[in-house]
Design a protein around this motif. Structure first.
Motif, PDB file in Angstrom:
ATOM      1  N   TYR A   1      23.096  65.175  40.814  1.00 49.98           N
ATOM      2  CA  TYR A   1      23.664  65.707  41.942  1.00 49.98           C
ATOM      3  C   TYR A   1      22.638  66.387  42.939  1.00 49.98           C
ATOM      4  O   TYR A   1      22.762  66.216  44.086  1.00 49.98           O
ATOM      5  CB  TYR A   1      24.926  66.760  41.810  1.00 49.98           C
ATOM      6  N   ALA A   2      21.946  67.269  42.248  1.00 54.60           N
ATOM      7  CA  ALA A   2      20.816  68.134  42.985  1.00 54.60           C
ATOM      8  C   ALA A   2      19.754  67.552  43.676  1.00 54.60           C
ATOM      9  O   ALA A   2      19.480  67.628  44.808  1.00 54.60           O
ATOM     10  CB  ALA A   2      20.614  69.421  41.976  1.00 54.60           C
ATOM     11  N   GLU A   3      19.309  66.411  42.841  1.00 61.27           N
ATOM     12  CA  GLU A   3      18.389  65.376  43.487  1.00 61.27           C
ATOM     13  C   GLU A   3      19.066  64.701  44.768  1.00 61.27           C
ATOM     14  O   GLU A   3      18.047  64.532  45.616  1.00 61.27           O
ATOM     15  CB  GLU A   3      17.975  64.326  42.353  1.00 61.27           C
ATOM     16  N   ALA A   4      20.162  64.337  44.665  1.00 62.91           N
ATOM     17  CA  ALA A   4      20.788  63.497  45.691  1.00 62.91           C
ATOM     18  C   ALA A   4      20.822  64.453  46.929  1.00 62.91           C
ATOM     19  O   ALA A   4      20.699  64.046  48.119  1.00 62.91           O
ATOM     20  CB  ALA A   4      22.145  63.236  45.530  1.00 62.91           C
ATOM     21  N   ILE A   5      21.299  65.544  46.613  1.00 56.86           N
ATOM     22  CA  ILE A   5      21.373  66.817  47.953  1.00 56.86           C
ATOM     23  C   ILE A   5      20.075  66.741  48.546  1.00 56.86           C
ATOM     24  O   ILE A   5      19.843  66.886  49.701  1.00 56.86           O
ATOM     25  CB  ILE A   5      21.815  67.892  47.374  1.00 56.86           C
ATOM     26  N   LEU A   6      18.896  67.156  47.558  1.00 56.52           N
ATOM     27  CA  LEU A   6      17.732  67.188  48.257  1.00 56.52           C
ATOM     28  C   LEU A   6      17.191  65.995  48.802  1.00 56.52           C
ATOM     29  O   LEU A   6      16.236  66.221  49.928  1.00 56.52           O
ATOM     30  CB  LEU A   6      16.970  67.852  47.127  1.00 56.52           C
ATOM     31  N   ALA A   7      17.417  64.880  48.423  1.00 50.19           N
ATOM     32  CA  ALA A   7      17.122  63.611  49.233  1.00 50.19           C
ATOM     33  C   ALA A   7      17.787  63.160  50.343  1.00 50.19           C
ATOM     34  O   ALA A   7      17.536  62.405  50.941  1.00 50.19           O
ATOM     35  CB  ALA A   7      16.969  62.541  48.043  1.00 50.19           C
ATOM     36  N   GLY A   8      18.796  64.106  50.701  1.00 52.11           N
ATOM     37  CA  GLY A   8      19.866  63.769  51.697  1.00 52.11           C
ATOM     38  C   GLY A   8      20.786  62.612  51.397  1.00 52.11           C
ATOM     39  O   GLY A   8      21.058  61.702  52.356  1.00 52.11           O
ATOM     40  N   ARG A   9      21.040  62.345  50.144  1.00 54.57           N
ATOM     41  CA  ARG A   9      21.859  60.876  49.814  1.00 54.57           C
ATOM     42  C   ARG A   9      22.803  61.343  49.141  1.00 54.57           C
ATOM     43  O   ARG A   9      23.327  60.684  48.030  1.00 54.57           O
ATOM     44  CB  ARG A   9      20.701  60.022  49.341  1.00 54.57           C
ATOM     45  N   GLU A  10      23.534  62.528  49.369  1.00 53.09           N
ATOM     46  CA  GLU A  10      24.609  62.832  48.800  1.00 53.09           C
ATOM     47  C   GLU A  10      26.035  61.930  48.795  1.00 53.09           C
ATOM     48  O   GLU A  10      26.801  61.713  47.985  1.00 53.09           O
ATOM     49  CB  GLU A  10      25.178  64.309  48.765  1.00 53.09           C
TER      50      GLU A  10
ATOM     51  N   ILE B   1      16.968  76.000  42.723  1.00 53.44           N
ATOM     52  CA  ILE B   1      15.756  76.090  41.819  1.00 53.44           C
ATOM     53  C   ILE B   1      14.893  75.111  42.373  1.00 53.44           C
ATOM     54  O   ILE B   1      13.555  75.210  42.115  1.00 53.44           O
ATOM     55  CB  ILE B   1      16.376  75.860  40.477  1.00 53.44           C
ATOM     56  N   LEU B   2      15.456  73.818  42.397  1.00 54.86           N
ATOM     57  CA  LEU B   2      14.443  72.760  42.826  1.00 54.86           C
ATOM     58  C   LEU B   2      13.733  72.818  44.119  1.00 54.86           C
ATOM     59  O   LEU B   2      12.658  72.543  44.392  1.00 54.86           O
ATOM     60  CB  LEU B   2      15.347  71.270  42.999  1.00 54.86           C
ATOM     61  N   LYS B   3      14.722  73.692  45.193  1.00 60.95           N
ATOM     62  CA  LYS B   3      13.682  74.041  46.137  1.00 60.95           C
ATOM     63  C   LYS B   3      12.495  74.872  45.920  1.00 60.95           C
ATOM     64  O   LYS B   3      11.588  74.871  46.717  1.00 60.95           O
ATOM     65  CB  LYS B   3      14.781  74.683  47.208  1.00 60.95           C
ATOM     66  N   GLU B   4      13.137  75.835  45.385  1.00 64.29           N
ATOM     67  CA  GLU B   4      12.185  77.028  44.817  1.00 64.29           C
ATOM     68  C   GLU B   4      10.915  76.455  44.192  1.00 64.29           C
ATOM     69  O   GLU B   4       9.636  76.791  44.204  1.00 64.29           O
ATOM     70  CB  GLU B   4      12.694  77.886  43.919  1.00 64.29           C
ATOM     71  N   ILE B   5      11.112  75.371  43.244  1.00 64.07           N
ATOM     72  CA  ILE B   5       9.903  74.636  42.535  1.00 64.07           C
ATOM     73  C   ILE B   5       9.037  74.011  43.395  1.00 64.07           C
ATOM     74  O   ILE B   5       7.877  74.263  43.441  1.00 64.07           O
ATOM     75  CB  ILE B   5      10.539  73.722  41.363  1.00 64.07           C
ATOM     76  N   ASP B   6       9.601  73.288  44.243  1.00 59.75           N
ATOM     77  CA  ASP B   6       8.943  72.458  45.239  1.00 59.75           C
ATOM     78  C   ASP B   6       7.936  73.399  46.142  1.00 59.75           C
ATOM     79  O   ASP B   6       6.883  73.248  46.527  1.00 59.75           O
ATOM     80  CB  ASP B   6       9.795  71.792  46.473  1.00 59.75           C
ATOM     81  N   ALA B   7       8.566  74.647  46.657  1.00 57.56           N
ATOM     82  CA  ALA B   7       7.984  75.553  47.413  1.00 57.56           C
ATOM     83  C   ALA B   7       7.157  76.540  46.786  1.00 57.56           C
ATOM     84  O   ALA B   7       5.880  76.810  47.086  1.00 57.56           O
ATOM     85  CB  ALA B   7       8.934  76.480  48.291  1.00 57.56           C
ATOM     86  N   GLY B   8       7.776  76.658  45.548  1.00 59.32           N
ATOM     87  CA  GLY B   8       6.936  77.988  44.620  1.00 59.32           C
ATOM     88  C   GLY B   8       5.661  77.320  43.922  1.00 59.32           C
ATOM     89  O   GLY B   8       4.681  78.112  43.693  1.00 59.32           O
ATOM     90  N   GLU B   9       5.621  76.027  43.756  1.00 58.95           N
ATOM     91  CA  GLU B   9       4.317  75.508  42.973  1.00 58.95           C
ATOM     92  C   GLU B   9       3.276  75.512  43.863  1.00 58.95           C
ATOM     93  O   GLU B   9       1.923  76.009  43.617  1.00 58.95           O
ATOM     94  CB  GLU B   9       4.511  73.850  42.484  1.00 58.95           C
ATOM     95  N   ALA B  10       3.293  75.672  45.191  1.00 57.00           N
ATOM     96  CA  ALA B  10       2.148  75.756  46.049  1.00 57.00           C
ATOM     97  C   ALA B  10       1.845  76.976  46.362  1.00 57.00           C
ATOM     98  O   ALA B  10       0.591  77.538  46.606  1.00 57.00           O
ATOM     99  CB  ALA B  10       2.826  75.004  47.361  1.00 57.00           C
ATOM    100  N   SER B  11       2.762  78.031  46.478  1.00 58.51           N
ATOM    101  CA  SER B  11       2.543  79.376  46.724  1.00 58.51           C
ATOM    102  C   SER B  11       2.751  80.537  45.469  1.00 58.51           C
ATOM    103  O   SER B  11       3.184  81.563  45.628  1.00 58.51           O
ATOM    104  CB  SER B  11       3.381  79.793  47.702  1.00 58.51           C
ATOM    105  N   ALA B  12       2.562  79.682  44.069  1.00 56.61           N
ATOM    106  CA  ALA B  12       2.750  80.547  43.105  1.00 56.61           C
ATOM    107  C   ALA B  12       2.075  81.814  43.235  1.00 56.61           C
ATOM    108  O   ALA B  12       0.701  81.799  43.620  1.00 56.61           O
ATOM    109  CB  ALA B  12       2.429  79.720  41.848  1.00 56.61           C
ATOM    110  N   GLY B  13       2.334  83.056  42.903  1.00 56.13           N
ATOM    111  CA  GLY B  13       1.851  84.011  42.670  1.00 56.13           C
ATOM    112  C   GLY B  13       1.915  84.757  44.080  1.00 56.13           C
ATOM    113  O   GLY B  13       1.402  86.214  43.944  1.00 56.13           O
ATOM    114  N   GLU B  14       2.566  84.500  44.954  1.00 55.63           N
ATOM    115  CA  GLU B  14       2.682  85.294  46.266  1.00 55.63           C
ATOM    116  C   GLU B  14       4.134  86.261  46.028  1.00 55.63           C
ATOM    117  O   GLU B  14       5.134  85.683  45.579  1.00 55.63           O
ATOM    118  CB  GLU B  14       2.891  84.548  47.495  1.00 55.63           C
TER     119      GLU B  14
END
Lengths: 277, 266
Positions: free
Chosen positions: A25-34, A61-74
């Motif tokens: 479900y979460a993947e579908a929401i993030l992909a805009g295909r709910e 969480i998935l949003k945070e993972i997407d955003a966080g992997e790039a800015s980990a440590g901030e």
């Protein structure tokens, strides 16, 4: 979603959306295909606050993972910074994979051995007696141990050429400690092997069994006797070494309730000195 | 072989390697809980190690439960989150801190930056909540816009504009489009007229009031999370919705002008 069976797999026995359903479900929401989600799934989530909460948290969480992997440590606390650095280093380093490098390197090691066989034999013969003792003391299969000893010396030689030679020299007092009898009982270290070889940047993974409720102290020592890492662990049976050791020879010891229970060595090879992937 | 297939291969052949590969995910999830005030007094590394161990323990169950419907890393994220929740519920946390308090103490952002960051996060949560509410979403949005005096967008009243409606209903639609009700009571009068037409019911204004109050309660519960991560109430939810409508769903100006003109022509 192809079939009713697949649809049913999104729910648990209690009729709620299971972990994979939540992920789906979460993947579908993030992909805009709910809109493509099964009607029954959407209707259930819309009317079940428990499942809606699960899906919501998953999306965040998935949003945070997407955003966080790039800015980990901030924006982390000091503790988190340290943690982040160690974990990121772990994963950035050659994808952070746990490897027993000797398997991959044996072909390269073979060529190196042929090229430097003369000098190698001199070194090897001079240490033969000591190595034979180690073989006995550690109760290892002769062929397996020989392979490792050979590789140890290849590493040693590669290090020697690059100015890292001193980091690969056996430490007599630590060797003595290794040669001592360990209390074993049910306790056994499954990983690393007693003479594991890692590539620079690999994660060293400790895994053991039979520690029960005992407090375990893991100590990793460099070949010059300096402690690289020490950690007291309770109720654990696995541990990722959170530091990335420099190339060299390292000793590790495990104490259970103050008694030495296991020990071994591992080698971190240089990536740019002969021992290439 | 795509990365998902590669990761599925690792799940079966080398789960330890897979878990190492997923360490950034573990870190992000643990960090999210820590930012919300959980695992206080615990070393982050302790939490991560504990999660790793549990993942190793449950690897067989993960293998058998994973059906390949979602991506493996998403599925693992759900498992990791549940492991963190298990740890929290086992009572290893002494106290829950509010998001603001915790972040003010630990982050290097200025209060303004921090507020913007938190508000942005809450708006994103609200957006996701509305998506999850599926068929109820449209009704909630229309009611709250009326109550916040925010003009409805074209797509929100399209059904009404296209249907053959009575003059009184057209007047209610025009009011929704203008969003300038004099009181909540007036807003509920027009809303009940609109929804009775759409749903074929004869509900009172009060039933709409109760309905939206219950839905707001559900949204608050979702936004606050379980375990709690925020402390929204009906008042702060309205403020959040107001911001959400202005920032993430700005009214369509052309449509407003056009509709007002057509309503005046009636």
């Amino acid at each position: 979603m192809n079939s009713a069976t697949e649809y049913e797999r999104l729910f648990d026995q209690g009729g709620h959306v299971n972990e994979e359903g939540v992920a789906y479900y979460a993947e579908a929401i993030l992909a805009g295909r709910e809109d493509t989600l099964p009607e029954g799934l959407r209707a259930h989530v819309a009317h079940c606050s428990h499942c809606a909460a699960q899906c919501l948290e998953m999306v965040m969480i998935l949003k945070e993972i997407d955003a966080g992997e790039a800015s980990a440590g901030e924006g982390l606390t000091e503790g988190e910074q340290i943690l982040g650095e160690s974990c990121i280093e772990m994963t950035q380093s050659q994808s952070g994979r746990i490897r027993l490098v000797w398997r991959r390197y044996r072909i390269v090691a073979g060529f190196l051995l042929l090229g430097s066989i003369g000098l190698f034999l001199l070194l090897w013969l001079s240490e033969m007696k000591r190595e034979e003792d180690l073989v006995k003391k550690h109760d290892r299969g002769v062929i397996r141990q020989e392979q490792r000893v050979l590789e140890t010396w290849v590493s040693y030689w590669a290090g020697k050429n690059s100015g890292f030679g001193e980091r690969f020299i056996l430490n007599p007092s630590l060797e003595k400690m290794l040669a001592m009898a360990f209390r074993s009982g049910e306790f056994a270290v499954l990983s690393p092997d007693s003479l594991a070889v890692y590539h620079e940047g690999d994660t060293v993974f400790f895994n053991w069994k039979g520690a029960g409720m005992a407090t375990l102290v893991l100590r990793v020592i460099g070949n010059t006797g300096e402690t690289l890492h020490q950690r007291k662990l309770s109720h654990h049976h696995a541990y990722y070494l959170p530091v990335r050791p420099q190339p060299g020879l390292y000793y590790w010891f495990v104490e259970l309730d103050g008694m030495k229970a296991a020990g071994g060595r591992f080698i971190i090879n240089r990536g740019d000195e002969g021992m290439q992937h | 072989m795509d990365s998902n297939q590669e990761e599925i291969g690792l799940l079966h052949e080398s789960p330890g390697e897979l878990i190492v590969k997923y360490q950034p995910i573990v870190l992000v999830i643990v960090r999210m809980f820590m930012r919300s005030g959980y695992f206080r007094g615990e070393e982050p590394q302790e939490v991560i190690q504990s999660v790793n161990e549990k993942l190793l323990d449950r690897i067989e169950r993960i293998r058998s439960n994973y059906n390949g419907i979602s991506r493996l890393r998403t599925y693992f994220s759900a498992v990791i989150r549940n492991l963190c929740l298990e740890r929290i519920r086992k009572g290893r946390v002494e106290e829950v801190y509010r998001l603001m308090e915790e972040q003010e103490n630990s982050l290097s952002y200025s209060p303004d930056q921090l507020n913007r960051l938190i508000i942005r996060q809450e708006l994103e949560r609200l957006d996701t909540v509305l998506k999850l509410l599926y068929t109820q979403r449209h009704k909630i949005v229309l009611i709250l816009k009326a109550l916040l005096r925010i003009p409805a967008r074209e797509e929100e009243v399209r059904l009404l504009l296209e249907a053959p409606v009575s003059q009184s209903l057209e007047e209610s639609v025009a009011m929704l489009v203008r969003g300038d009700f004099r009181s909540d009571r007036e807003a509920f009068q027009h809303l009940s007229r609109v929804f009775n037409f759409l749903e074929g019911k004869q509900n009172s204004e009060d039933s709409i009031r109760k309905w939206i109050y219950i839905r707001e309660g559900e949204i608050i519960q979702l936004l606050n999370g379980d375990p709690p991560r925020a402390n929204h109430n009906h008042e702060t939810l309205r403020i959040l919705f107001d911001r959400y409508f202005h920032e993430m769903q700005p009214p369509s100006r052309d449509f407003r002008i056009k509709t007002e003109a057509s309503v005046r022509d009636i």
